[in-house]
Design a protein around this motif. Structure first.
Motif, PDB file in Angstrom:
ATOM      1  N   SER A  76       0.828  -1.213   0.000  1.00 49.41           N
ATOM      2  CA  SER A  76       0.000   0.000   0.000  1.00 49.41           C
ATOM      3  C   SER A  76       0.859   1.259   0.000  1.00 49.41           C
ATOM      4  O   SER A  76       2.042   1.234   0.326  1.00 49.41           O
ATOM      5  N   SER A  77       0.208   2.352  -0.357  1.00 50.09           N
ATOM      6  CA  SER A  77       0.930   3.624  -0.353  1.00 50.09           C
ATOM      7  C   SER A  77       1.069   4.151   1.070  1.00 50.09           C
ATOM      8  O   SER A  77       1.965   4.947   1.355  1.00 50.09           O
ATOM      9  N   SER A  78       0.208   3.719   1.973  1.00 47.79           N
ATOM     10  CA  SER A  78       0.354   4.223   3.342  1.00 47.79           C
ATOM     11  C   SER A  78       1.629   3.666   3.985  1.00 47.79           C
ATOM     12  O   SER A  78       2.254   4.318   4.823  1.00 47.79           O
ATOM     13  N   ARG A  79       2.055   2.485   3.557  1.00 41.75           N
ATOM     14  CA  ARG A  79       3.307   1.927   4.072  1.00 41.75           C
ATOM     15  C   ARG A  79       4.470   2.861   3.712  1.00 41.75           C
ATOM     16  O   ARG A  79       5.336   3.150   4.538  1.00 41.75           O
ATOM     17  N   ASN A  91       9.599   7.906   9.348  1.00 40.57           N
ATOM     18  CA  ASN A  91      10.466   7.006  10.114  1.00 40.57           C
ATOM     19  C   ASN A  91       9.678   5.983  10.924  1.00 40.57           C
ATOM     20  O   ASN A  91       9.995   5.686  12.069  1.00 40.57           O
ATOM     21  N   LEU A  92       8.613   5.501  10.309  1.00 37.69           N
ATOM     22  CA  LEU A  92       7.815   4.473  10.967  1.00 37.69           C
ATOM     23  C   LEU A  92       7.722   3.285  10.017  1.00 37.69           C
ATOM     24  O   LEU A  92       7.626   3.459   8.803  1.00 37.69           O
ATOM     25  N   SER A  93       7.776   2.098  10.597  1.00 35.15           N
ATOM     26  CA  SER A  93       7.634   0.927   9.736  1.00 35.15           C
ATOM     27  C   SER A  93       6.277   0.288   9.984  1.00 35.15           C
ATOM     28  O   SER A  93       5.746   0.333  11.088  1.00 35.15           O
ATOM     29  N   LEU A  94       5.725  -0.282   8.941  1.00 40.06           N
ATOM     30  CA  LEU A  94       4.417  -0.907   9.037  1.00 40.06           C
ATOM     31  C   LEU A  94       4.584  -2.378   8.688  1.00 40.06           C
ATOM     32  O   LEU A  94       4.997  -2.703   7.581  1.00 40.06           O
ATOM     33  N   GLU A  95       4.305  -3.242   9.665  1.00 40.46           N
ATOM     34  CA  GLU A  95       4.413  -4.685   9.418  1.00 40.46           C
ATOM     35  C   GLU A  95       3.040  -5.317   9.569  1.00 40.46           C
ATOM     36  O   GLU A  95       2.271  -4.941  10.456  1.00 40.46           O
TER      37      GLU A  95
END
Lengths: 254, 125
Positions: A212-215, A222-226
């Motif tokens: 996704s583009s939000s990732r 500086n945030l990771s999305l898992e």
């Protein structure tokens, strides 16, 4: 009377005219001027008139619009059917209380006031520190990112969402106060932030979120999305009082 | 008397049916030109009633007023000053003034006519 001037009869009133200036000529002059004025006014009217909005959708777009309208019609039909069933149940005079209770339970479920469980996806948001990191400490996830995430989850078929311990319902506010993100007026500062989503197709949602583009937007902050799929999830109920502002109780005549 | 009205109608019909359009950014010039034309026309009618009408003055005034007003608006746009307001103000004031004068003249004429009529009636009696 001066020699240069002579009396001449106009249509209604006697008008003094100068020599060499006939009534006819005067009328023609006025006619030309009024014609020019009329032309200018007409052109101005036409120019300032609002351009009519034309339907420029092509067949594809029209078909999409038609499909979405059909879907909506089907939804409405289903709703009508359900309500009619309710009505017939009530009319048959069975256990009215039970029917009412089940209807209320259903409404509560739909408003997000009950705990729900089901298969879904857990998204974990955690800060990433790399060598190039500059800027102050990350205290919480910015609200605009959360809003974007929720929109994207909904687009990809999420049915229920909870961020940390807060259930997201239709009236949930996601905002920022003093640099801290609040959801349902509760501070959401812990990391990693867990977003739990219940959906019919966890697999699909998982892959959709991974691409996704939000990732990408999260990585800019500086945030990771898992993301990971879970077979059974329990979402808490919405525990704050519901704020209903635009509805009023109508008292029926008894 | 009816010829000018016919002229106005013909002009309007011509404008409506020729599909002639002014681009959006120039429509303000046209509106100010319309105002100038209207002012000149009313001024001409006044002059006609006051018996000081002159063809050449009227015609040249008509066209130069239009051009001047549009030019003023154009200059205003390029100077960043709303100069067209000056034109609107001047023409607006003159328009009202002239219309008031026309009304007075017509009223006077009407009253005089009535007076004469009454006198003749009295004489007959």
């Amino acid at each position: 009377m001066k020699s240069r001037e002579k009396w001449c009869w106009s249509h209604t009133t006697p008008i003094l005219l100068k020599a060499g200036d006939s009534v006819k000529g005067r009328i023609y002059t006025f006619t030309i001027v009024t014609a020019v004025l009329g032309f200018m006014v007409a052109v101005q009217f036409q120019s300032t008139k609002e351009v009519e909005v034309r339907d420029t959708r092509n067949i594809m777009e029209l078909q999409q619009a038609l499909t979405s309208e059909k879907e909506r019609q089907q939804e409405l039909n289903e709703e009508i059917k359900k309500q009619l069933e309710h009505l017939s149940q009530l009319q048959q005079g069975g256990d009215v209380e039970e029917v009412m209770a089940s209807a209320m339970e259903e409404l509560k479920y739909r408003a997000g006031l009950t705990e729900v469980s089901g298969p879904g996806v857990i998204l974990e948001i955690s800060p990433v520190f790399d060598e190039n990191f500059d800027g102050g400490p990350i205290r919480s996830v910015p609200p605009y990112l959360l809003r974007m995430l929720i929109n994207e989850l909904n687009i990809n078929g999420a049915s229920e969402i909870a961020i940390a311990s807060q259930r997201v319902v239709s009236t949930s506010a996601i905002r920022e106060a003093n640099g801290v993100t609040l959801i349902n007026s509760s501070r959401v500062t812990q990391f990693p932030l867990k977003v739990r989503v219940i959906t019919d197709d966890p697999e699909r949602l998982h892959y959709a979120m991974m691409s996704s583009s939000s990732r990408e937007m999260f990585s800019y902050e500086n945030l990771s999305l898992e993301s990971s799929t879970v077979t059974e999830l329990v979402l808490p109920a919405y525990d704050k009082p519901m704020r209903v502002r635009h509805m009023e109780l109508i008292k029926e005549d008894s | 008397m009816w010829l000018p009205v016919m002229g106005l109608l013909i002009g309007i019909l011509l404008g409506l049916f020729t599909e002639f359009r002014v681009p959006d950014q120039y429509s303000s010039y046209l509106s100010i030109a319309v105002l100038a034309a209207l002012d000149t026309l009313i001024g001409g009618i006044r002059a006609h009633l006051e018996n000081v009408f002159e063809d050449k003055v009227f015609l040249t005034g008509f066209f130069t007023n239009i051009l001047l007003a549009a030019g003023l608006a154009f200059l205003g746009v390029h100077l960043g000053v709303d100069l067209y307001l000056a034109a609107v103000f001047a023409f607006g004031v003159r328009l009202f003034h002239n219309i008031a004068l026309i009304r007075r003249i017509l009223l006077d004429k009407w009253l005089e006519k009535r007076k004469i009529k009454k006198e003749t009636q009295d004489e007959e009696i």
